[in-house]
Structures are given as C-alpha cells and as structure tokens.
Design an enzyme around this catalytic site. Structure first.
Site, short mmCIF file in Angstrom:
data_model
loop_
_atom_site.label_atom_id
_atom_site.label_comp_id
_atom_site.label_asym_id
_atom_site.label_seq_id
_atom_site.Cartn_x
_atom_site.Cartn_y
_atom_site.Cartn_z
N GLU A 328 -6.82 5.15 6.24
CA GLU A 328 -5.38 4.95 6.30
C GLU A 328 -5.00 3.52 5.93
O GLU A 328 -5.69 2.57 6.28
CB GLU A 328 -4.82 5.33 7.68
CG GLU A 328 -5.49 4.68 8.84
CD GLU A 328 -5.08 5.28 10.19
OE1 GLU A 328 -4.48 6.38 10.21
OE2 GLU A 328 -5.35 4.64 11.21
N CYS A 329 -3.93 3.40 5.18
CA CYS A 329 -3.35 2.14 4.75
C CYS A 329 -4.39 1.25 4.07
O CYS A 329 -4.86 1.55 2.98
CB CYS A 329 -2.66 1.45 5.91
SG CYS A 329 -1.31 0.35 5.38
N GLY A 330 -4.80 0.14 4.70
CA GLY A 330 -5.77 -0.74 4.06
C GLY A 330 -7.07 -0.05 3.74
O GLY A 330 -7.69 -0.30 2.70
N MET A 333 -6.52 1.93 0.61
CA MET A 333 -6.57 1.05 -0.56
C MET A 333 -8.02 0.78 -0.98
O MET A 333 -8.33 0.75 -2.17
CB MET A 333 -5.86 -0.28 -0.24
CG MET A 333 -4.36 -0.14 0.01
SD MET A 333 -3.66 -1.59 0.85
CE MET A 333 -4.01 -2.90 -0.34
N SER A 429 -4.31 8.05 3.26
CA SER A 429 -2.87 7.97 3.38
C SER A 429 -2.46 6.54 3.70
O SER A 429 -3.23 5.78 4.28
CB SER A 429 -2.37 8.91 4.48
OG SER A 429 -1.01 8.70 4.77
#
Length: 458
Positions: A328-330, A333, A429
């Site tokens: 999730e998030c970082g 990425m 996500s």
C-alpha cells in the site's frame, strides 16, 4: 475494576503546536517512570512513530470514522491495562473530522467515545484578550465536549503570559500552562508531515528538550491530580497461538507506515511477522509464504532501493510464483516499474506495469471506503474495508491495462476503480486500509498465505 488517568491533547487547528506539547508531556511523564500509553486520533503514521519513541510504548491509532465505537474502546482498553496514564494526541482542530456537518472522526468525537477530557492547545502568538474569546467559543460550540483545561503555546514573554492568565480568568476553563515560543525544539517537517524518527539523529536530545519545556511551565503533579479516573473494563485477551504461517514485512526507514492494530490482527490470525529491509537485505526471509509492504518514503531511499537489484528480483519472482503479496502507498510504489524523483528515474521491482512521479503538491487526501469487485486475498467480492489515502506521487499512465479490484468511495460519494491486481495473488493500492474496520480481511490474508505454502509443499 481498573482505572487510569488520561486526557486528549487537542488543538484549535493544525500547526498550533499540539504535537510538540504532546511529545513534551509524554517524555516528561515517562522520565518520571510513569508508564504512559500513547494514542493518536485519526489515520496518521508519523506522529505515532514519535509517540512510540518518546513514551517507550507502541502508539495506537484511534480513528472514529474508520473504526466503530466498540472497536475504539476495545483498542483503548487493551493497551491501557498495564499503563499508569494515557495521552491521546488529537487530529487537526478539535472539531475537524470526516465532515463539516457532524463530528464523526474528530477529536471531540473520540473524547466522547472514551470519556476522556480535552486539554486545548492554543497558539497564543499575537493574541491577548482574544485568546479567552477563542477558548470560550470552542467550549460553547459543543458543551458536551469536556474541555478540561487550556495550554497557551508560543507565548512571547512573561508579560504576555500574565495577560493571557488574566484573560482566561474571564472564562470557566482552567489554565494548565503558558509555553514560551521555542523554535529551536520544534520537530522539522517535510511532505506528508513531520520528519520520521528514523530520519532524525538527535531524538533523545529533542524529546528531553521538549520535556524540559513542559516541566518548566506546567505543574505536572497538579495536572495529574486534577484528572478524573477513567474506568477500564477487565480484559481476557486471546492466548497467543503457534503461528501457522510466516509473512515477511518490509520495515526500515523507507517503509514504516503500519497501523499497529493491523499487525496484531495478522498475528491473531496465525501469522508470524518477519521483518526485513528492502534497503539492506539481499534476500527475502526464509520460509515465508506472503509479503506485506506498508507505506513510507521510498522516494527518499530510491537510490538505495534501486541498487538492491538482487532483492528486487527475489520479490518479483516471489510474486510471479503466485504467493500472496500486499502493498500500500509507498510499498505499492516500490512494486511498480520505476519512481521518478528529482528528475531521476529509479527502477523498482517491476511487478506492476506502472510508473509514478513525485509531484510538488499532494495528489490525494482523505478517507476512503473500498468494496472488492472480485475475489482477492482479502476476501470475496463485496467485502468492504475502510482506510485513508494521502500521497504526493502520481501514476504516469492511465493504468487501463491492469485489473482493478476496488470500488472506492470518497466522502463526497464519488466512486472510482482502484486496487491493482497482478500475478493472481499480488494486490497493490495507494490506500492504507485499517484491518480493524473489518478484521476478517486479516484472517483472509493469512489464510491465503497458508494455502500458498500448502500448494508449494505439494
């Protein structure tokens, strides 16, 4: 029945200094050998990291929109059983939450759910008698919110403090203290919020300086004596079980954003969480059947992450083999093809056919409710979970040629598709999900890992 003394440190607005006051209070009481249990209102990750270091106990998030009142009280009760006191830091201003029209998710809402008094921090810079009017307005806005006292921050001089003392005497609100302006002890900030503890070298000095600042200007003995006793329901928590699977969890200064309750629920479901560093480690932990990548600052460690080609390849192979991976998030990425930061493109794991670039302004901010549109490692289609989204990076592509498994609803009622899926069991996500909003998802994730290990054995 056990009881505890505690309070919520609230603010009139973001930036009034409530985090510095909170850390100063936690550090000051902790160095008196008082066991302080820290909590944070809302979905924040950075402040809890500082709370944990200042108090020496893990901080837990209490969010009145993502979590039910029963869950809030359950978390509060679980972690205060062996504490002497508790301090909860509020979020934004006292009445700011999910909506401008009701209190849900606000500090005031949490105060009522937990029956905790509020100590209001007011930035008194450039104010005199008006400070009393401000405090009175906050108290009158909702008389059911128990404001137990006020702390004036950024006070310019002893004369200024005297004026503020005289002004607040016109109200019924007790004055807890006047804290002088001390720019040199403020914790530095950057995008997403304060600089995280892992990126600061002088934490003990900072926390001690904040504790001195508080002790010199607040009578802590008098404060604690005046607080009411908060009754605690006795708890009989589950007996720790022998783990039935091992899940690798990315934990270093690039990936540190995890809700403590998420980790507890995974352990409760039967997972042994095995930390590893995508920056330092050259291989994945042995005998794992799943991976969990939380958020953080991968862009600040992009060079080191990119250099670790051996681990990036191992993670990609693990996903390609169909093992459960959640990011999730970082962490999401990191599983993309690349991160563009400061006009440099850094290769990442390449699991998702996506690329992202850091932007000068945040690209998303707010609460989200997701509903699964198909079966995933979190459960069947129709499963719903609540979370929060806040990031400065943006996808370079429209991401049309990749499966999306979330139907996401924002507080304005708008819906979009998100939750990217690949390799059968890899889910990524930008949204940080709070598993306590639907504990079944933690159990489903663990069960997916167990099933994966059984398949591998066959």
């Amino acid at each position: 029945m056990n009881s505890i003394k505690g309070f919520i440190v609230a603010g009139t607005h973001s930036g009034c200094g409530k985090t510095s006051v909170t850390l100063g209070l936690m550090a000051a009481l902790t160095r008196r050998n008082i066991r302080v249990q820290p909590f944070k209102t809302g979905p924040d990750f950075i402040d809890p990291g500082h709370h944990t270091r200042a108090a020496g106990r893990p901080c837990h998030n209490l969010d009145g929109w993502m979590l039910s009142g029963k869950t809030l009280r359950d978390i509060f009760s679980r972690y205060t059983q062996d504490a002497d006191a508790c301090i909860v830091e509020g979020v934004m201003g006292l009445y700011d939450g999910y909506s401008a029209l009701d209190e849900t998710g606000s500090t005031a809402h949490l105060s009522k759910e937990l029956n905790l008094p509020v100590i209001l921090v007011v930035d008194a810079g450039s104010m005199a008698r008006s400070a009393a009017a401000l405090v009175q307005g906050f108290c009158n806005f909702d008389p059911e919110t128990a404001v137990g006292g006020v702390i004036f921050n950024r006070v310019g001089s002893s004369n200024h403090a005297q004026i503020l003392e005289e002004a607040i005497s016109l109200t019924d609100v007790p004055l807890i203290g006047c804290l002088p302006r001390r720019k040199e002890i403020a914790t530095p900030s950057r995008h997403l919020g304060l600089v995280t503890p892992d990126h600061l070298q002088d934490l003990d000095f900072r926390y001690n300086a904040l504790a001195d600042w508080v002790e010199e200007n607040i009578d802590l003995d008098q404060l604690m004596e005046a607080l009411p006793e908060i009754p605690l329901q006795p708890r009989f928590d589950e007996v720790p079980m022998i783990p039935k699977t091992r899940i690798g969890i990315a934990q270093d200064h690039a990936f540190s954003f995890y809700y403590e309750e998420n980790l507890r629920l995974l352990r409760k479901a039967g997972a042994e969480l095995v930390p590893f560093s995508p920056i330092e480690d050259r291989s994945l932990p042995k005998d794992i059947s799943g991976l969990y990548f939380g958020g953080g600052y991968p862009e600040l460690a992009a060079f080191d992450l990119a250099q670790n080609t051996r681990l990036r390849r191992a993670i990609a192979d693990f996903s390609a083999a169909g093992h459960p991976v959640y990011a999730e998030c970082g962490g999401f990425m990191y599983l993309m093809e690349s991160i563009n930061h400061d006009d440099r493109v850094f290769p990442m794991c390449g699991i998702f056919p996506l690329r992202c670039s850091m932007q000068p302004r945040f690209q998303a901010l707010g609460y989200r409710e997701i509903e699964l549109t198909c079966d995933t490692l979190f459960g069947k289609a129709g499963t719903s979970v609540r979370g929060h989204e806040f990031h400065y990076s943006a996808l370079d592509d429209a991401a049309e040629n990749i499966d999306k498994t979330y139907l996401v609803t924002s507080k304005r009622g708008a819906t979009v598709k998100e939750g990217f899926a690949t390799n059968g069991n890899t889910l990524g996500s930008y949204i940080h999900l709070h598993f306590a909003s639907n504990p079944q998802v933690a159990e489903n994730f663990v069960n997916a890992c167990v099933d994966s290990s059984r398949t591998e054995d066959i």
